[in-house]
Design an enzyme around this catalytic site. Sequence first.
Site, mmCIF file in Angstrom:
data_model
loop_
_atom_site.group_PDB
_atom_site.id
_atom_site.type_symbol
_atom_site.label_atom_id
_atom_site.label_comp_id
_atom_site.label_asym_id
_atom_site.label_seq_id
_atom_site.Cartn_x
_atom_site.Cartn_y
_atom_site.Cartn_z
ATOM 1 N N ASP A 34 0.868 -1.175 0.000
ATOM 2 C CA ASP A 34 0.000 0.000 0.000
ATOM 3 C C ASP A 34 0.909 1.230 0.000
ATOM 4 O OD1 ASP A 34 -2.099 1.758 0.237
ATOM 5 O OD2 ASP A 34 -2.342 1.471 2.396
ATOM 6 N N GLU A 94 -1.424 -1.321 -4.544
ATOM 7 C CA GLU A 94 -2.639 -0.506 -4.615
ATOM 8 C C GLU A 94 -2.411 0.677 -5.551
ATOM 9 O OE1 GLU A 94 -5.295 0.218 -1.180
ATOM 10 O OE2 GLU A 94 -4.757 2.335 -1.489
ATOM 11 N N ASP A 167 -2.520 0.728 7.034
ATOM 12 C CA ASP A 167 -1.713 0.531 5.816
ATOM 13 C C ASP A 167 -1.296 -0.937 5.670
ATOM 14 O OD1 ASP A 167 -0.991 3.618 5.166
ATOM 15 O OD2 ASP A 167 -0.891 3.237 7.322
#
Length: 212
Positions: A34, A94, A167
């Site tokens: 992420d 992501e 996260d």
Amino acid sequence: MGIVKKEIVTVAVDHWRTTTPAKQLRHIRILGLDPGTATTGYGLVDLDGAEPIVANYGCILTDKSVPAAERLVAIHEELTLLVQATKPDHVMIERLFFSNNQKTAMAVSEARGVILMTLSQLSVPSTELTPPQVKQRVVGNGRADKRMVQRAVTEILALDERPKPDDAADALALAICGLWIHLGLVEGNPGEETKKLPAALIAMQLRLAEAA
């Protein structure tokens, strides 16, 4: 409502575990990332048999007091060490979907670029998914909130508590998507929402739960 949704996730995960063909149950290691300049979450998940297992998760942190270029170098160096130490078969990243904050969007894009460059240098294959695509595959609802995603991740990975920080939890969700893509349980191409188990089952029952 919360209890109903928790039971739905549990039922779907159990269904996946009992219906996955034995021939598909081979060792796979997926790293989820992420991206962020200040914090890049990572989650490492293995599949060795019928159960997905968390190998590691956490965050790559950078010092806000140093120049942006140095922070990006730090992400590159830390990610290189992480990948070399853990040797993932595939990395899920992501992709920024939408942000009202232009400064945040720029920072995330810069970190994402460094991550893509680093993985290319290390010859590690990667796939990018937007947050709605991750939610659709893990929860069965592209608009699911963070609590629903964390609950699904906790259930799927049989964790004793919800992973923190957010996260890292998001990175684990990405890793789960990677496992399911490799097992053929969800579509691997971003934008294609035709799925098999477990996301389709969750989506159907969530709609029923919302209507109840």
